[in-house]
Design a protein around this motif. Structure first.
Motif, PDB file in Angstrom:
ATOM      1  N   LEU A 175       0.878  -1.190  -0.037  1.00  0.00           N
ATOM      2  CA  LEU A 175       0.170   0.006   0.099  1.00  0.00           C
ATOM      3  C   LEU A 175       0.799   1.300   0.057  1.00  0.00           C
ATOM      4  N   ARG A 176       2.039   1.114   0.656  1.00  0.00           N
ATOM      5  CA  ARG A 176       2.997   2.491   0.655  1.00  0.00           C
ATOM      6  C   ARG A 176       3.563   2.346  -0.600  1.00  0.00           C
ATOM      7  N   LYS A 177       3.962   1.443  -1.372  1.00  0.00           N
ATOM      8  CA  LYS A 177       4.550   1.628  -2.638  1.00  0.00           C
ATOM      9  C   LYS A 177       3.399   2.059  -3.861  1.00  0.00           C
ATOM     10  N   ILE A 178       2.073   1.605  -3.526  1.00  0.00           N
ATOM     11  CA  ILE A 178       1.002   2.268  -4.524  1.00  0.00           C
ATOM     12  C   ILE A 178       0.717   3.740  -4.370  1.00  0.00           C
ATOM     13  N   TYR A 179       0.856   3.942  -2.913  1.00  0.00           N
ATOM     14  CA  TYR A 179       0.817   5.759  -2.735  1.00  0.00           C
ATOM     15  C   TYR A 179       1.890   6.376  -3.246  1.00  0.00           C
ATOM     16  N   ASP A 180       3.111   5.859  -3.030  1.00  0.00           N
ATOM     17  CA  ASP A 180       4.244   6.749  -3.366  1.00  0.00           C
ATOM     18  C   ASP A 180       4.419   6.678  -5.101  1.00  0.00           C
ATOM     19  N   THR A 181       3.976   5.393  -5.506  1.00  0.00           N
ATOM     20  CA  THR A 181       4.196   5.443  -6.947  1.00  0.00           C
ATOM     21  C   THR A 181       3.154   6.246  -7.924  1.00  0.00           C
ATOM     22  N   CYS A 182       1.974   5.517  -7.635  1.00  0.00           N
ATOM     23  CA  CYS A 182       0.606   5.941  -8.328  1.00  0.00           C
ATOM     24  C   CYS A 182       0.215   7.354  -8.077  1.00  0.00           C
ATOM     25  N   PHE A 183       0.468   7.592  -7.012  1.00  0.00           N
ATOM     26  CA  PHE A 183      -0.173   9.010  -6.479  1.00  0.00           C
ATOM     27  C   PHE A 183       0.822   9.990  -6.470  1.00  0.00           C
ATOM     28  N   LEU A 184       1.884   9.889  -5.461  1.00  0.00           N
ATOM     29  CA  LEU A 184       2.673  11.207  -5.398  1.00  0.00           C
ATOM     30  C   LEU A 184       3.834  11.200  -6.737  1.00  0.00           C
ATOM     31  N   LYS A 185       4.163  10.017  -7.418  1.00  0.00           N
ATOM     32  CA  LYS A 185       4.959  10.202  -8.564  1.00  0.00           C
ATOM     33  C   LYS A 185       4.322  10.615  -9.836  1.00  0.00           C
ATOM     34  N   PHE A 186       2.949  10.694  -9.775  1.00  0.00           N
ATOM     35  CA  PHE A 186       2.005  10.821 -11.044  1.00  0.00           C
ATOM     36  C   PHE A 186       1.867  12.214 -10.940  1.00  0.00           C
TER      37      PHE A 186
END
Length: 806
Positions: free
Chosen positions: A692-703
């Motif tokens: 879930l942390r990876k999803i948040y960092d990648t799909c949200f913050l990096k987008f």
């Protein structure tokens, strides 16, 4: 499309009265200056998709009753009166107008000037003078800087949780408040004019052929009788209790057919001097009416019921003139009601609307309904205040969330909603909402996995009625071969075809408005839904969720759905090709991301399968069903295999067959549901949290630096695997709200609110209000407006403090 950073101030407030005491102004409302346009609103992604522009306001009307909409400019422009069908366009003659005489005399129609020259003699209200505010099902116009009087109009319909009567009523209340802050008397006159549209809202081609649109979706022709008013006539209504007008058509069949019925508008008697005009021409310059009204607030008295000739239009109007002494305050309720009792789908497929359970079905009840609303509006208003009070006072919810939580309920009224009359089988009737206006079929099961949380919490009997309809549909079959749009290249002869519905395959949807909803299912043909790997799991999870969250005592509901649970799981298990307990995806998009290929065991579908098995075991154990032992065997085999195949140390891989490294935002939907339902975790908790942390960092913050929301799927470096992909690079509003609920559930509270807030900003600050789409992109485009899934915001409410809700 970054949002205006200051705009969230609109959502905050104390709910205190305005300085002049005219109005109890609502906090946590979406607001906009009256008539203020948008410089760069979101635009539609595909030309074939619907894009009416940003001038959407709150819908008025009960669920399944047909609804109308009034924009932030004051125009009545949304006409969802025919069940499941969409008409958008302003009728200038349908309007409130206001006259004021004090030190000077002025009169304005309280909308925007028509661009086509109609009613050119009328004076139209200047843009920017006042505020429009909405917290569904209430909205307000506060008029400022034009009149000397302080003027507010509150609008609402009786949308009341756990209420299965008034919530269906086709009525709209306009509660006007006038105050005189000056030291001189003022004379005011309020006019409501309306074009007679009786007979317009029916399909002249109810059984038209289905075509494949450029995006692969099935479409059909809807041709209403728009503008065909021959036979329409109007009459004035005056009694000891109320007065107004009634719009009808002759001949009026008995029993009525689709489109037959009437409109009525009433005000109480005794509040001022009443003027009525039953017949005027709304397509001309309007001078006959306006010359009188703008001079002294009166109308030329006309009580002429002559029907319109072919090609002719007729309208009615009434005005109420009254005086305000210095410091005086006066409230005037105006009620608009309509009675169109019949919805016809395919030719001869006729249903009566739910509200007809509380009146007769002759289509002559508009005055009766309006009179009931005049008697009950204050009670309804207080009931709305009462049910929203726990939301507005919730100590842990930010104001923007409270605003969006209420306003996203709009789709239950304007999303082509159906609510049929009661029967022995369905004691509160049958209910359905379209997936959206572009994908015009009902209650898509994969979408309602997230999009049904509001119905579950506020109208649980309607929620269970939808699931009963799916349970009844699962064993049915329809061998009709249809073109599958995903593979279609323009040649019907060589097109790939598949049966419409296989027995025991869970249908994708409950049908479309041009056939027979609830009975003729699987309307969509973009993919072969018989092969989908998420629908069976979705069905089982929703059945158990609905049973659990409505008290866990409705054993009749559980027993009615259980045979379909068994059939659905058996059907899906056949796709376990290697016998490891996990069904495989087939390569063609075969799940809710129906433009995104998954191959082999996938994190998304496999996780839903594990959670569904757990839910079936829990429900079957309660019902003492023998299949439980089989499901335990499947689960014990599949659970470790799922983790072994897909966990890569940071997140769960997209699937086992594609070789993709994409991080899917919704990869652990199954774990979200397992935790929600109090079931055993389907993955180790530490792995869940790392993913879930990876999803948040990648799909949200990096987008795009977290400006838009979480994209559906990106590589670990935040880049797209394919820059031309569709679904992976879209931000799905409902999935984001569901992901926010999952974040909150796992203790990532700040992250949950940040993600949800960004998505809410994009919707409500860029012209997408009351037409929330399925998807937005970083290019400022959207797809599939008025979508069902964004009501997933109610999942976030449920996990973050839903016990306070009614």
């Amino acid at each position: 499309m970054p949002s205006d950073g200051a705009a969230l101030k609109r959502y905050s407030g104390s709910g205190a009265s305005s300085e002049n005491g005219v109005i109890e102004f609502a906090n946590c409302a979406w607001t906009r200056a009256i008539g203020q346009g948008w410089e760069t609103p979101y635009r539609v992604r595909y030309a074939s998709n619907l894009d009416d522009g940003p001038w959407y306001g709150m819908p008025l009307g009960g669920f399944g009753a047909g609804c109308i909409g009034r924009s932030s400019a004051g125009d009545f422009n949304l006409w969802h009166v025919d069940g499941g069908e969409h008409i958008f366009g302003t009728l200038p003659a349908c309007q409130f107008s206001l006259f004021e005489q004090g030190e000077q005399t002025q009169a304005y129609a309280l909308g925007s000037a028509p661009k086509d020259g109609r009613l050119s003699s009328w004076q139209w209200y200047p843009a920017g003078k006042g505020t429009y505010a909405v917290r569904y099902p209430r909205s307000w116009f506060v008029y400022e800087g034009v009149f000397r009087a302080q003027i507010t109009c509150e609008q609402f319909s009786p949308i009341l949780p756990h209420n299965y009567q008034e919530t269906s009523y086709p009525v709209a209340v306009f509660l006007w408040t006038f105050s005189n802050p000056t030291d001189q008397s003022l004379t005011l006159s309020l006019m409501l004019s309306w074009q007679n549209t009786v007979g317009w809202f029916c399909n002249t081609t109810p059984s038209s052929a289905i075509a494949i649109r450029d995006d692969g979706s099935p479409v059909y022709t809807y041709t209403p009788r728009w503008g065909q008013s021959d036979g329409n006539f109007n009459e004035l209504i005056q009694t000891e209790s109320f007065q107004g007008w009634r719009l009808r058509r002759m001949p009026h069949p008995n029993p009525p057919q689709e489109g037959d019925g009437e409109w009525a508008a009433l005000i109480p008697t005794g509040l001022g001097e009443f003027f009525g005009c039953s017949r005027w021409q709304p397509e001309g310059d309007g001078a006959h009416l306006w010359q009188s009204f703008s001079v002294d607030g009166s109308l030329p008295f006309v009580n002429d019921p002559t029907p319109a000739a072919a090609g002719e239009q007729v309208a009615a109007a009434f005005a109420l003139r009254f005086s305000l002494a210095p410091g005086e305050r006066k409230q005037i309720p105006v009620v608009l009601a309509w009675d169109f009792p019949v919805t016809e789908f395919g030719k001869g497929v006729i249903y009566y609307r739910r509200y007809t359970d509380f009146c007769d079905r002759h289509g002559t009840n508009a005055v009766t309904l309006a009179a009931q609303a005049l008697a009950a509006y204050a009670t309804w208003q207080e009931q709305i205040r009462t049910w929203q009070a726990p939301i507005l006072s919730h100590p842990d919810w930010p104001d923007w969330f409270k605003m969006a939580l209420c306003n996203e309920l709009y789709v239950l009224s304007s999303g082509g909603s159906l609510w049929s009359a009661a029967s022995d089988r369905d004691p509160v009737g049958q209910f359905a909402v379209l997936e959206c206006l572009d994908y015009r079929w009902y209650e898509s099961l994969d979408v309602r996995l997230y999009g049904s949380f509001a119905l579950l919490q506020l109208w649980p009997e309607l929620e269970k009625s939808v699931m009963r309809a799916f349970a009844r549909a699962i064993p049915t079959a329809d061998p009709t071969l249809r073109i599958i749009g995903y593979f279609y290249r323009g040649d019907p002869e060589t097109a790939y075809k598949a049966p419409r519905k296989l027995a025991n395959a869970v249908p994708h949807d409950l049908g479309a408005p041009n056939e027979h909803p609830w009975e003729k299912t699987n309307y969509t043909a973009y993919q072969d839904c018989n092969l989908w790997k998420d629908l069976a799991s979705d069905f089982v999870l929703l059945v158990y969720r609905d049973f659990l969250f409505t008290g866990g005592t409705d054993l009749n509901f559980a027993r009615e759905c259980w045979p379909a649970v068994v059939a659905a799981l058996d059907h899906l298990k056949q796709f376990d090709q290697d016998g490891d307990g996990l069904p495989e995806n087939g390569g063609a998009p075969d799940q809710t991301y129906d433009d995104w290929k998954l191959q082999g065991v996938s994190a998304y579908c496999g996780g839903l399968w594990l959670a569904a098995l757990e839910a079936a075991i829990a429900l079957g154990t309660l019902l003492q069903q023998p299949q439980v032992e089989i499901y335990r065997q499947w689960l014990s085999q599949a659970r470790p295999r799922y983790h072994q195949l897909l966990w890569n140390g940071e997140y769960y891989r997209l699937d086992t067959g594609s070789g993709s490294d994409v991080i899917m935002a919704d990869q652990l939907c199954g774990q979200f549901y397992a935790q929600l339902l109090g079931l055993v975790d389907i993955v180790p908790p530490d792995c869940c949290d790392r993913a879930l942390r990876k999803i948040y960092d990648t799909c949200f913050l990096k987008f795009h630096n977290g400006q838009f929301g979480a994209a559906n799927g990106l590589l670990p470096n935040g880049q797209p695997e394919n820059p031309h992909a569709t679904h992976p690079l879209e931000v799905w509003t409902g999935i984001n709200f569901g992901l926010a609920a999952f974040l909150w559930q796992r203790g990532m509270i700040d992250e949950a609110w940040r993600l949800a807030e960004v998505v809410v900003r994009q919707i409500y600050e860029n012209g997408l209000q009351f037409r929330t789409p399925e998807a937005i992109t970083a290019n400022g485009t959207f797809r599939a407006c008025m979508y069902l899934r964004p009501m997933a915001i109610w999942a976030l409410a449920l996990v973050s403090g839903g016990s306070r809700l009614p």
